[in-house]
Design a protein around this motif. Structure first.
Motif, mmCIF file in Angstrom:
data_model
loop_
_atom_site.group_PDB
_atom_site.id
_atom_site.type_symbol
_atom_site.label_atom_id
_atom_site.label_comp_id
_atom_site.label_asym_id
_atom_site.label_seq_id
_atom_site.Cartn_x
_atom_site.Cartn_y
_atom_site.Cartn_z
ATOM 1 N N PRO A 186 -5.640 -3.838 -5.616
ATOM 2 C CA PRO A 186 -4.366 -4.857 -6.013
ATOM 3 C C PRO A 186 -3.366 -5.123 -4.966
ATOM 4 C CG PRO A 186 -4.609 -2.816 -7.493
ATOM 5 C CD PRO A 186 -5.519 -2.489 -6.523
ATOM 6 N N THR A 187 -3.062 -6.413 -4.987
ATOM 7 C CA THR A 187 -2.028 -7.015 -3.988
ATOM 8 C C THR A 187 -0.812 -6.201 -3.905
ATOM 9 O OG1 THR A 187 -1.399 -8.731 -5.645
ATOM 10 C CG2 THR A 187 -2.968 -9.302 -4.280
ATOM 11 N N ASP A 188 -0.368 -5.648 -4.906
ATOM 12 C CA ASP A 188 0.988 -4.803 -4.980
ATOM 13 C C ASP A 188 0.789 -3.572 -4.275
ATOM 14 O OD1 ASP A 188 -0.260 -4.327 -7.118
ATOM 15 O OD2 ASP A 188 1.398 -4.009 -8.240
ATOM 16 N N ALA A 189 -0.791 -2.978 -3.861
ATOM 17 C CA ALA A 189 -0.954 -1.596 -3.264
ATOM 18 C C ALA A 189 -0.646 -1.747 -1.939
ATOM 19 C CB ALA A 189 -2.329 -1.234 -3.809
ATOM 20 N N ASP A 190 -0.242 -0.676 -1.349
ATOM 21 C CA ASP A 190 -0.006 -0.502 0.062
ATOM 22 C C ASP A 190 -1.614 0.014 0.603
ATOM 23 O OD1 ASP A 190 0.150 0.256 2.715
ATOM 24 O OD2 ASP A 190 2.108 1.261 2.317
ATOM 25 N N ALA A 191 -2.265 -0.997 0.803
ATOM 26 C CA ALA A 191 -3.811 -0.902 1.223
ATOM 27 C C ALA A 191 -3.847 -0.024 2.484
ATOM 28 C CB ALA A 191 -4.437 -2.291 1.363
ATOM 29 N N ALA A 192 -2.916 -0.201 3.445
ATOM 30 C CA ALA A 192 -3.333 0.458 4.679
ATOM 31 C C ALA A 192 -3.051 2.165 4.469
ATOM 32 C CB ALA A 192 -2.461 -0.034 5.563
ATOM 33 N N ASP A 193 -2.009 2.141 3.745
ATOM 34 C CA ASP A 193 -1.757 3.488 3.564
ATOM 35 C C ASP A 193 -2.800 4.375 2.520
ATOM 36 O OD1 ASP A 193 0.318 5.490 4.316
ATOM 37 O OD2 ASP A 193 0.847 5.832 2.097
ATOM 38 N N VAL A 194 -3.334 3.609 1.509
ATOM 39 C CA VAL A 194 -4.313 4.119 0.638
ATOM 40 C C VAL A 194 -5.520 4.551 1.463
ATOM 41 C CG1 VAL A 194 -5.889 3.625 -1.188
ATOM 42 C CG2 VAL A 194 -3.201 3.211 -1.489
ATOM 43 N N LYS A 195 -5.905 3.603 2.323
ATOM 44 C CA LYS A 195 -7.156 4.010 3.088
ATOM 45 C C LYS A 195 -6.856 5.072 4.214
ATOM 46 C CE LYS A 195 -8.814 -0.819 2.992
ATOM 47 N NZ LYS A 195 -9.004 -2.171 3.685
ATOM 48 N N ARG A 196 -5.447 5.101 4.808
ATOM 49 C CA ARG A 196 -5.179 6.219 5.459
ATOM 50 C C ARG A 196 -5.301 7.635 4.887
ATOM 51 N NH1 ARG A 196 -0.102 4.262 6.670
ATOM 52 N NH2 ARG A 196 -0.910 3.274 8.515
ATOM 53 N N GLN A 197 -4.545 7.778 3.691
ATOM 54 C CA GLN A 197 -4.689 8.799 3.000
ATOM 55 C C GLN A 197 -6.206 9.244 2.540
ATOM 56 O OE1 GLN A 197 -1.672 9.695 0.080
ATOM 57 N NE2 GLN A 197 -1.044 7.735 0.485
ATOM 58 N N LEU A 198 -7.210 8.393 2.058
ATOM 59 C CA LEU A 198 -8.296 8.516 1.907
ATOM 60 C C LEU A 198 -9.252 8.975 3.225
ATOM 61 C CD1 LEU A 198 -9.421 5.516 -0.384
ATOM 62 C CD2 LEU A 198 -9.030 7.910 -1.117
#
Length: 463
Positions: free
Chosen positions: A135-147
């Protein structure tokens, strides 16, 4: 994103907006009130879809092609914040997006990402997995970092000891440091005795691969000094107090503390948090040979305290003792250790809820708040000094295995506490590092525990 992968894992996400199929993530109330897409609503009612938690219903188009999906969240979506992990294993191949969902964008994305994990090093990989548009309102970079951090932990723990002994763990540690331009040093074998790490040497000396202490430094001096220590017992036979065969089946995961601090270090370094980071991993295998340490032996630790060995299967606290004493010799704002340490912690709280121990009330409150904020469960246990006498031995300063068997996770924490005397803010996590039954966001196998909460806490103070 991940700097060290044992398998080539495709991304669970797509960036091709406009070419994705819709997923309607709904509760039973959406069907009852009719507040979803009319075509999807009509199909759901005709199919008898009740939107139970985790239920999936594919929706056809008028000409019979796949047009989307309905995904049930149940009556209380907040009770399963990462339920979307089921989608990663249940959806057919293709590119998808969430059309509606009463979930935050970050939880939705993180749940899906964690649920997409596969460990395919020892079997043919499946490349037909679905992908999700973040979703556009997600912090994509941080999600990928945590994953990336979670997946690194899972990969390290899932890899069996024939491919993840002390040497391989060192290679993964070095690769992590190299990727983020951190300084890595290693003390190995008999050099441990020369450099005064006698307990690490004692535990690991009987193994085919030499014991070692791994150290990583990253960040700038003057920033908040954070030191992470992880138990790296790559396999634990129990030593001469040998474990029953059934108890050895999961002992490849006894380096879960090391794996978790490495995953946390990845998140910290990738986010470029303003911390002066130090990571210590004593890496050993607790094996049986003619030179294995024995019950009744007494050894002097790095700190000078003598330890009587009353059970060779209580080896994790020995290697941590030397590593913690070493960490405590430098000024440090926060010292965190993580270890798959006691069965008593599992008896008390089960496999999914790791206890933590600290005397720092502010830190304890901050960690609990962080845990709740990111749905990474932890539970505070007491450093009850009334049991401190149980750690004492008759002819040595300490015993590594108090008699009686009661309060085992507390006495283990009290043992470690003896080696942290300068650092005021210290926390010990007694983790399990394993998911014994599949959950929406986690298959059976190695697991990251408490590190998302720790990362969130550090990010809020050192972002």
């Amino acid at each position: 994103m991940a700097p060290y992968q044992f398998i080539d894992r495709p991304s669970p996400f797509t960036t091709r907006a406009g070419k994705t199929l819709p997923i309607f993530a709904i509760t039973p109330a959406h069907i009852e009130t009719g507040t979803i897409d009319p075509v999807a609503l009509d199909w759901a009612r005709k199919a008898g879809f009740k939107a139970e938690a985790g239920a999936l219903l594919l929706i056809p188009t008028a000409d019979g092609h796949l047009g989307g999906a309905l995904f049930g969240l149940g009556k209380s979506p907040s009770e399963a914040p990462f339920l979307t992990g089921k989608l990663a294993r249940a959806l057919p191949a293709g590119q998808w997006h969430i059309e509606t969902a009463p979930l935050t964008a970050n939880r939705l994305s993180l749940g899906y990402g964690m649920g997409s994990y596969r460990f395919d090093r020892y079997r043919a990989a499946t490349n037909d997995a679905p992908t999700l548009l973040i979703p556009t309102d997600a912090d994509a970079a941080d999600v990928k970092r945590q994953l990336a951090g979670v997946f690194l932990v899972r990969d390290l723990i899932n890899t069996p000891t024939n491919d993840m002994g002390p040497q391989a763990l060192e290679e993964a540690f070095r690769a992590l440091g190299e990727h983020y331009k951190a300084k890595v040093s290693v003390i190995q074998g008999d050099d441990l005795l020369k450099e005064n790490f006698p307990l690490i040497h004692t535990v690991g000396r009987a193994a085919a691969e030499a014991p070692r202490l791994l150290e990583m430094r990253w960040g700038k001096k003057g920033h908040r000094k954070v030191t992470l220590v992880g138990k790296g017992v790559c396999f634990d036979t129990g030593g001469l107090d040998i474990k029953p065969s059934a108890s050895m089946l999961l002992m490849k995961k006894d380096m879960g503390g090391a794996a978790n601090v490495m995953g946390l270090a990845l998140m910290i370094m990738d986010a470029k948090l303003k911390v002066d980071l130090r990571v210590l991993v004593p890496a050993v295998e607790n094996s049986i040979s003619s030179n294995a340490f024995r019950p009744g032996d007494i050894y002097r630790s790095r700190k000078g305290l003598t330890v009587q060995i009353d059970n060779t299967d209580a080896e994790g606290r020995l290697i941590l003792a030397d590593a913690l004493a070493y960490a405590d010799e430098e000024d440090c704002d926060l010292l965190v250790d993580m270890a798959t340490l006691t069965g008593a912690a599992r008896v008390a709280l089960g496999p999914d809820l790791p206890p933590f121990f600290t005397d720092d009330e502010d830190l304890a409150h901050d960690l609990v708040d962080a845990s709740l904020s990111v749905d990474d469960p932890i539970w505070r246990m007491p450093l009850y000094m009334g049991y401190d006498k149980d750690v004492s031995a008759r002819i040595a300063d300490l015993t590594n295995a108090p008699a009686g068997g009661m309060a085992g996770s507390i006495t283990a924490a009290l043992f470690l506490k003896r080696f942290v005397t300068r650092t005021k803010s210290w926390v010990h996590f007694d983790i399990y590092g394993w998911t014994p039954a599949e959950r929406p966001h986690a298959p059976i196998g190695g697991e990251a525990q408490a590190i998302r909460a720790l990362y969130h806490s550090l990010k809020s103070t050192a972002g």
